[in-house]
Motif scaffolding. Structure first.
Motif, PDB file in Angstrom:
ATOM      1  N   LYS A  39       0.810  -1.226   0.000  1.00  0.00           N
ATOM      2  CA  LYS A  39       0.000   0.000   0.000  1.00  0.00           C
ATOM      3  C   LYS A  39       0.839   1.269   0.000  1.00  0.00           C
ATOM      4  O   LYS A  39       0.329   2.363  -0.210  1.00  0.00           O
ATOM      5  N   LYS A  40       2.145   1.148   0.247  1.00  0.00           N
ATOM      6  CA  LYS A  40       2.973   2.352   0.187  1.00  0.00           C
ATOM      7  C   LYS A  40       3.370   2.682  -1.253  1.00  0.00           C
ATOM      8  O   LYS A  40       3.931   3.732  -1.526  1.00  0.00           O
ATOM      9  N   PHE A  76       7.804  14.976  -2.449  1.00  0.00           N
ATOM     10  CA  PHE A  76       8.824  14.536  -3.403  1.00  0.00           C
ATOM     11  C   PHE A  76       8.472  13.162  -3.965  1.00  0.00           C
ATOM     12  O   PHE A  76       8.654  12.885  -5.146  1.00  0.00           O
ATOM     13  N   TYR A  77       7.979  12.317  -3.097  1.00  0.00           N
ATOM     14  CA  TYR A  77       7.660  10.933  -3.480  1.00  0.00           C
ATOM     15  C   TYR A  77       6.575  10.886  -4.559  1.00  0.00           C
ATOM     16  O   TYR A  77       6.750  10.263  -5.611  1.00  0.00           O
ATOM     17  N   GLY A  80       7.525  12.992  -7.785  1.00  0.00           N
ATOM     18  CA  GLY A  80       8.513  12.203  -8.529  1.00  0.00           C
ATOM     19  C   GLY A  80       7.867  11.039  -9.257  1.00  0.00           C
ATOM     20  O   GLY A  80       8.163  10.772 -10.429  1.00  0.00           O
ATOM     21  N   PHE A  81       6.957  10.361  -8.573  1.00  0.00           N
ATOM     22  CA  PHE A  81       6.246   9.234  -9.199  1.00  0.00           C
ATOM     23  C   PHE A  81       5.458   9.703 -10.421  1.00  0.00           C
ATOM     24  O   PHE A  81       5.517   9.082 -11.489  1.00  0.00           O
ATOM     25  N   MET A  83       5.936  12.377 -12.252  1.00  0.00           N
ATOM     26  CA  MET A  83       6.850  12.790 -13.331  1.00  0.00           C
ATOM     27  C   MET A  83       7.430  11.575 -14.055  1.00  0.00           C
ATOM     28  O   MET A  83       7.546  11.565 -15.285  1.00  0.00           O
ATOM     29  N   LEU A  84       7.779  10.574 -13.294  1.00  0.00           N
ATOM     30  CA  LEU A  84       8.370   9.365 -13.887  1.00  0.00           C
ATOM     31  C   LEU A  84       7.364   8.655 -14.796  1.00  0.00           C
ATOM     32  O   LEU A  84       7.661   8.332 -15.954  1.00  0.00           O
TER      33      LEU A  84
ATOM     34  N   GLY B  17      12.210  12.899 -12.112  1.00  0.00           N
ATOM     35  CA  GLY B  17      11.149  12.205 -11.377  1.00  0.00           C
ATOM     36  C   GLY B  17      11.707  11.093 -10.508  1.00  0.00           C
ATOM     37  O   GLY B  17      11.323  10.942  -9.341  1.00  0.00           O
ATOM     38  N   ALA B  18      12.623  10.326 -11.065  1.00  0.00           N
ATOM     39  CA  ALA B  18      13.232   9.228 -10.295  1.00  0.00           C
ATOM     40  C   ALA B  18      13.998   9.773  -9.094  1.00  0.00           C
ATOM     41  O   ALA B  18      13.936   9.213  -7.990  1.00  0.00           O
ATOM     42  N   LEU B  20      13.466  12.641  -7.493  1.00  0.00           N
ATOM     43  CA  LEU B  20      12.506  13.127  -6.502  1.00  0.00           C
ATOM     44  C   LEU B  20      11.856  11.969  -5.751  1.00  0.00           C
ATOM     45  O   LEU B  20      11.675  12.019  -4.534  1.00  0.00           O
ATOM     46  N   LEU B  21      11.528  10.934  -6.503  1.00  0.00           N
ATOM     47  CA  LEU B  21      10.893   9.764  -5.882  1.00  0.00           C
ATOM     48  C   LEU B  21      11.815   9.149  -4.827  1.00  0.00           C
ATOM     49  O   LEU B  21      11.390   8.846  -3.696  1.00  0.00           O
ATOM     50  N   LEU B  23      14.249  10.662  -3.288  1.00  0.00           N
ATOM     51  CA  LEU B  23      14.372  11.610  -2.178  1.00  0.00           C
ATOM     52  C   LEU B  23      13.164  11.505  -1.242  1.00  0.00           C
ATOM     53  O   LEU B  23      13.302  11.513  -0.008  1.00  0.00           O
ATOM     54  N   GLY B  24      11.989  11.382  -1.853  1.00  0.00           N
ATOM     55  CA  GLY B  24      10.773  11.226  -1.051  1.00  0.00           C
ATOM     56  C   GLY B  24      10.798   9.961  -0.216  1.00  0.00           C
ATOM     57  O   GLY B  24      10.386   9.960   0.947  1.00  0.00           O
ATOM     58  N   LEU B  25      11.300   8.891  -0.795  1.00  0.00           N
ATOM     59  CA  LEU B  25      11.439   7.629  -0.044  1.00  0.00           C
ATOM     60  C   LEU B  25      12.380   7.830   1.136  1.00  0.00           C
ATOM     61  O   LEU B  25      12.111   7.388   2.257  1.00  0.00           O
ATOM     62  N   MET B  27      12.969  10.501   2.679  1.00  0.00           N
ATOM     63  CA  MET B  27      12.374  11.382   3.690  1.00  0.00           C
ATOM     64  C   MET B  27      11.184  10.743   4.397  1.00  0.00           C
ATOM     65  O   MET B  27      10.522  11.385   5.215  1.00  0.00           O
ATOM     66  N   GLU B  29       8.305   9.625   3.102  1.00  0.00           N
ATOM     67  CA  GLU B  29       6.953   9.942   2.628  1.00  0.00           C
ATOM     68  C   GLU B  29       6.141   8.690   2.307  1.00  0.00           C
ATOM     69  O   GLU B  29       4.912   8.699   2.400  1.00  0.00           O
ATOM     70  N   ALA B  30       6.823   7.625   1.923  1.00  0.00           N
ATOM     71  CA  ALA B  30       6.101   6.380   1.639  1.00  0.00           C
ATOM     72  C   ALA B  30       5.419   5.851   2.899  1.00  0.00           C
ATOM     73  O   ALA B  30       4.359   5.218   2.827  1.00  0.00           O
ATOM     74  N   GLU B  31       6.013   6.118   4.046  1.00  0.00           N
ATOM     75  CA  GLU B  31       5.405   5.679   5.306  1.00  0.00           C
ATOM     76  C   GLU B  31       4.127   6.474   5.596  1.00  0.00           C
ATOM     77  O   GLU B  31       3.170   5.935   6.159  1.00  0.00           O
ATOM     78  N   ILE B  32       4.151   7.753   5.214  1.00  0.00           N
ATOM     79  CA  ILE B  32       2.931   8.566   5.382  1.00  0.00           C
ATOM     80  C   ILE B  32       1.811   7.994   4.514  1.00  0.00           C
ATOM     81  O   ILE B  32       0.670   7.847   4.948  1.00  0.00           O
ATOM     82  N   VAL B  33       2.180   7.656   3.267  1.00  0.00           N
ATOM     83  CA  VAL B  33       1.200   7.085   2.345  1.00  0.00           C
ATOM     84  C   VAL B  33       0.673   5.759   2.909  1.00  0.00           C
ATOM     85  O   VAL B  33      -0.543   5.515   2.934  1.00  0.00           O
ATOM     86  N   LEU B  34       1.575   4.937   3.405  1.00  0.00           N
ATOM     87  CA  LEU B  34       1.166   3.639   3.948  1.00  0.00           C
ATOM     88  C   LEU B  34       0.221   3.824   5.132  1.00  0.00           C
ATOM     89  O   LEU B  34      -0.811   3.147   5.230  1.00  0.00           O
ATOM     90  N   ARG B  35       0.597   4.736   6.023  1.00  0.00           N
ATOM     91  CA  ARG B  35      -0.215   4.972   7.220  1.00  0.00           C
ATOM     92  C   ARG B  35      -1.639   5.401   6.836  1.00  0.00           C
ATOM     93  O   ARG B  35      -2.616   4.987   7.452  1.00  0.00           O
TER      94      ARG B  35
END
Lengths: 293, 48
Positions: A39-40, A76-77, A80-81, A83-84, B17-18, B20-21, B23-25, B27, B29-35
């Motif tokens: 889910k992430k 950023f996540y 970035g996604f 844009m990619l 994009g890659a 930034l992605l 960098l977001g990981l 930082m 941010e993926a955990e925020i999305v998961l939560r």
């Protein structure tokens, strides 16, 4: 057989992708949602993460979730996604990998008198999706905060028909506890969903054309994406067949990479001289017509 | 814009994009999305 399959290849891909990314059967059986690590990861299309079957996250919902987080002003996540994905595919995602796009496609197959390619007011309405993106997805989640400094997902809350159809209605039907919490917001969202679904029978993909913030983002990449269309001016006879075939009545012969094009490929199949073709990843790929001409 | 210019723009966009992605990981941010994604989003379903 192969030719018949080719004619329906987009529908097959749409169905398979929707089933694959919403394949958590236990969610539908138990009235819950998938809670695993997948889910992430975002799926490219508009696919609510509260759908009982969803295995991934919706990029628009995720963007609002990060922007609404205390102390965050940019994601950023997710950017970035987007844009990619956009750099490779543009709005190909809308035409081939979006579950709500599939629903609208299927509804538009229902016979209806005097179907329209565009709604009245199209000249102005087609910019509404950018307003939705700017205001409901970015500005309001960033600026309207609750007492603990968190923003709300305004687009999901007040607009998203995909969330209502794939998440809200199934979860409410399967959970008595949720049924007791229904109010004006649910009624508003169901009403909006019904209007969009009815309009989809009459007009081609009205939600994608007028309201979808994800389509608005991917559309910006259409002119430069690796996956794009090209016109061979030497072959084009300006017969208008591509425009007649286009669900949005675009002019692929003049502007093959319009921000509104969802890459369904109908114009390429309709072109009698094969002047329109897909530009693949790295090299030009001519497309054979289905009738072999 | 020429075909080559479009390809270069797409390549640069994909690379940015890659970056930034990633960098977001980094930082979290993926955990925020998961939560957010592992709990039923009441706003998304029209109850929030």
């Amino acid at each position: 057989m192969v030719k018949r399959l080719g004619k329906h290849i987009r529908l097959i891909v749409q169905l398979c992708w929707t089933a694959l990314t919403n394949g958590y059967a236990m969610g539908f059986l138990k009235g819950g949602i998938y809670k695993g690590e997948l889910k992430k990861i975002c799926v490219p299309g508009l696919n609510c993460y509260s759908c009982p079957g969803a295995l991934g996250a919706c990029p628009i919902g995720s963007l609002q979730a990060v922007l609404g987080e205390q102390g965050k002003w940019f994601s950023f996540y997710i950017v970035g996604f987007l844009m990619l994905v956009g750099a490779f595919f543009g709005r190909f995602i809308c035409g081939w990998l979006c579950p709500f796009g599939l629903v609208q496609d299927l509804l538009h197959k229902i016979p209806f008198p005097k179907k329209r390619k565009r709604l009245p007011g199209d000249r102005y309405l087609k910019y509404l999706r950018y307003l939705v993106l700017a205001v409901l997805v970015v500005i309001l989640p960033l600026t309207v905060l609750d007492i603990v400094g968190q923003g709300s997902p305004w687009y999901c809350k007040y607009i998203c028909p995909s969330g209502t159809l794939f998440a809200g209605i199934p979860l409410v039907l399967m959970n008595e506890g949720l049924q007791s919490s229904l109010g004006w917001l649910f009624n508003w969202k169901v009403g909006l969903l019904v209007v969009i679904l009815l309009l989809s029978v009459w007009s081609y993909r009205p939600f994608c054309r007028y309201l979808c913030p994800l389509g608005a983002i991917y559309g910006l990449f259409n002119p430069i994406a690796f996956y794009r269309y090209e016109v061979d001016k030497d072959k084009c006879v300006s017969c208008g067949a591509c425009t007649r075939a286009c669900g949005f009545a675009l002019r692929p012969d003049v502007e093959p990479n319009s921000t509104e094009c969802i890459r369904c490929g109908d114009c390429i199949r309709a072109c009698p001289t094969q002047a329109l073709h897909r530009r693949g990843f790295g090299k030009e790929r001519k497309v054979e017509r289905e009738d072999g001409a | 814009m020429s075909r080559r210019a479009r390809d270069i723009t797409a390549a640069l966009t994909a690379a940015a994009g890659a970056a930034l992605l990633l960098l977001g990981l980094h930082m979290g941010e993926a955990e925020i999305v998961l939560r957010k994604a592992v709990n039923i989003c009441l706003e998304c379903i029209g109850l929030g």
